[in-house]
Design a protein around this motif. Structure first.
Motif, mmCIF file in Angstrom:
data_model
loop_
_atom_site.group_PDB
_atom_site.id
_atom_site.type_symbol
_atom_site.label_atom_id
_atom_site.label_comp_id
_atom_site.label_asym_id
_atom_site.label_seq_id
_atom_site.Cartn_x
_atom_site.Cartn_y
_atom_site.Cartn_z
ATOM 1 N N VAL A 237 30.451 -14.847 43.498
ATOM 2 C CA VAL A 237 31.746 -15.037 43.291
ATOM 3 C C VAL A 237 31.334 -14.472 42.040
ATOM 4 O O VAL A 237 30.989 -13.803 41.338
ATOM 5 C CB VAL A 237 30.231 -16.766 42.604
ATOM 6 N N GLY A 238 33.037 -14.404 41.568
ATOM 7 C CA GLY A 238 33.698 -14.215 40.223
ATOM 8 C C GLY A 238 34.906 -12.610 40.579
ATOM 9 O O GLY A 238 35.970 -12.532 39.730
ATOM 10 N N THR A 239 35.179 -12.546 41.529
ATOM 11 C CA THR A 239 36.076 -11.904 42.119
ATOM 12 C C THR A 239 36.802 -12.050 43.895
ATOM 13 O O THR A 239 36.201 -13.356 44.440
ATOM 14 C CB THR A 239 35.436 -10.061 43.098
ATOM 15 N N SER B 152 39.666 -17.508 34.967
ATOM 16 C CA SER B 152 39.543 -18.327 34.851
ATOM 17 C C SER B 152 38.894 -18.896 35.343
ATOM 18 O O SER B 152 38.162 -20.200 35.606
ATOM 19 C CB SER B 152 41.195 -18.910 34.569
ATOM 20 N N SER B 153 39.242 -18.744 36.972
ATOM 21 C CA SER B 153 38.249 -18.761 38.416
ATOM 22 C C SER B 153 36.742 -18.903 37.956
ATOM 23 O O SER B 153 36.245 -20.429 38.585
ATOM 24 C CB SER B 153 38.614 -18.230 39.555
ATOM 25 N N ARG C 70 33.563 -22.033 37.730
ATOM 26 C CA ARG C 70 32.502 -22.577 37.819
ATOM 27 C C ARG C 70 30.914 -22.112 37.554
ATOM 28 O O ARG C 70 29.932 -21.721 38.296
ATOM 29 C CB ARG C 70 31.905 -21.618 39.307
ATOM 30 N N LEU C 71 31.244 -22.338 36.768
ATOM 31 C CA LEU C 71 29.860 -22.467 35.501
ATOM 32 C C LEU C 71 28.530 -22.973 35.886
ATOM 33 O O LEU C 71 27.854 -22.550 35.757
ATOM 34 C CB LEU C 71 30.122 -22.519 34.103
ATOM 35 N N SER C 72 28.940 -24.271 36.934
ATOM 36 C CA SER C 72 28.177 -25.001 37.252
ATOM 37 C C SER C 72 27.530 -24.904 38.044
ATOM 38 O O SER C 72 25.749 -25.290 38.139
ATOM 39 C CB SER C 72 28.711 -26.587 37.468
ATOM 40 N N VAL D 98 30.731 -11.703 39.903
ATOM 41 C CA VAL D 98 31.205 -10.502 39.327
ATOM 42 C C VAL D 98 31.875 -10.582 38.349
ATOM 43 O O VAL D 98 32.557 -12.241 38.489
ATOM 44 C CB VAL D 98 32.192 -10.351 41.007
ATOM 45 N N ILE D 99 32.210 -10.297 37.289
ATOM 46 C CA ILE D 99 32.676 -9.505 35.706
ATOM 47 C C ILE D 99 34.095 -8.820 36.694
ATOM 48 O O ILE D 99 33.532 -7.683 36.703
ATOM 49 C CB ILE D 99 32.049 -8.811 35.392
#
Length: 390
Positions: free
Chosen positions: A28-30, A132-133, A137-139, A125-126
């Motif tokens: 997640v993250g990209t 912002s996406s 999705r932090l939860s 992925v940073i």
């Protein structure tokens, strides 16, 4: 009895599944394209040794019936197509986590596009392009095991650090360091290899033999205990499988595992073991193998293929699998239950119709079992000859 005291369902040990399988990671993250490229690289590298799967969702949104493929547009719920080089199922129904787990139960690795689906572990992925996406999705970041820095990133976002207090303990790699990422997954799968337990099958009624085979003494002690001692060197825990009424007569120095799937013979004993510890692999061994030795067990353990549902010996008599000296992996549990639901209780039939690893014994004689007085006489003669030669 109050409602608080009432327990409606029996409590049994559940396998350690996530949403899809035991070993699953959401990336997640990209952007989705980068996730797919990374998944392709990992799967290509690991698929020779592990069964890999990928989970994603389509960006297309349409409720029009004409967008359904093939016969689904005509109202079919399921359509199967043999595509020669692969097989294709099209479904027009919702799937829940219980059904997904059945479908992915034999997978060693499931990679998930975390932009669409969740998994019990995460690779984050940073990437400034999706900052912002990711913040939304932090939860979903419940078990982060790896950070990957995109080319435009220099450090983990502050909001991620705040959400994950122990973030500094998590490894950080570059998104472009493909080999190191592959090594990460390789290491995770190696660590996740199921522990190996031993199970001595001693619950049979020995009708053909006319006496309890587990209580017979070929090596100075009852065979069930001799076999349990033999397994100690190769497994973490050893249990003697028995019928419930036999448990009281067993030596308390040995762990008993009474059948909870009754009336099914060895099949029920194997299922009972998985019911007890569904995330362990089980080296299952019949007690009527008086010629079995450490070298043969060592060969089986050395050749164990945890990616298959089982590792077994080829019978020297008919070339079929030997189900009662076999390592049954946790992924065989749902397979065994599936065959049972179709009316089959033959472990050999399961092995013959499943993805297994079958090896030839260096000493085929060690696989000889004893079911009748005639076989007993032959084996006792062999044992006597061995003693004479030694």
């Amino acid at each position: 009895m109050t409602l608080k005291d009432h327990k409606k369902h029996s409590i049994i040990t559940r396998p350690a599944y996530g949403n899809f399988a035991r070993n699953e990671w959401a990336i997640v993250g990209t952007p989705c394209g980068a996730i797919k490229s990374l998944a392709d690289a990992v799967i290509e590298a690991l698929s020779p040794a592990y069964k890999c799967a990928y989970v994603d969702a389509s960006h297309a949104h349409s409720d029009a019936a004409e967008t359904l493929p093939g016969r689904l547009a005509a109202g079919a719920v399921t359509a199967y197509t043999d595509q020669i080089q692969y097989h294709q199922f099209d479904l027009n129904k919702e799937l829940n986590h219980f059904q997904f787990r059945q479908f992915f139960s034999d997978m060693d690795l499931v990679l998930v596009n975390g932009n669409h689906e969740q998994a019990k572990a995460q690779v984050v992925v940073i990437d400034p392009a999706k900052e912002s996406s990711l913040q939304k999705r932090l939860s979903q970041l419940t078990n982060v095991q790896l950070f990957l820095l995109a080319d435009t990133a220099t450090e983990v976002f502050d909001f991620v650090k705040e959400a994950i207090p122990d973030w500094q303990r998590i490894s950080i790699l570059g998104l472009s360091e493909t080999d190191k990422i592959i090594n990460f997954f390789q290491g995770q799968l190696s660590q996740a290899r199921p522990k190996l337990n031993g199970l001595v099958l001693a619950g049979g009624q020995s009708l053909r033999m006319g006496q309890d085979k587990g209580a017979m003494q070929w090596h100075g002690k009852e065979q069930r205990y001799f076999m349990a001692d033999l397994l100690q060197e190769f497994t973490e825990e050893v249990f003697i499988s028995c019928r419930a009424e036999q448990q009281a007569e067993l030596d308390t120095n040995y762990k008993a595992l009474p059948d909870t799937f009754t009336g099914l013979g060895p099949y029920g004993a194997i299922l009972s073991a998985f019911r007890e510890q569904p995330d362990a692999a089980w080296l299952v061994m019949a007690c009527d193998l008086p010629l079995l030795n450490k070298a043969t067990l060592q060969q089986l353990v050395n050749r164990r293929d945890s990616s298959s549902i089982a590792t077994t010996f080829e019978s020297p008599h008919d070339g079929f699998p030997e189900p009662l000296i076999t390592i049954w992996e946790p992924k065989s549990y749902p397979v065994l239950l599936s065959f049972l639901s179709q009316g089959y209780t033959c472990p050999r039939k399961v092995l013959r119709n499943s993805d297994i690893s079958m090896i030839k014994a260096f000493e085929p004689e060690a696989l000889a079992n004893v079911n009748t007085p005639e076989e007993l006489e032959r084996v006792e003669q062999i044992l006597q000859e061995k003693k004479t030669l030694s």
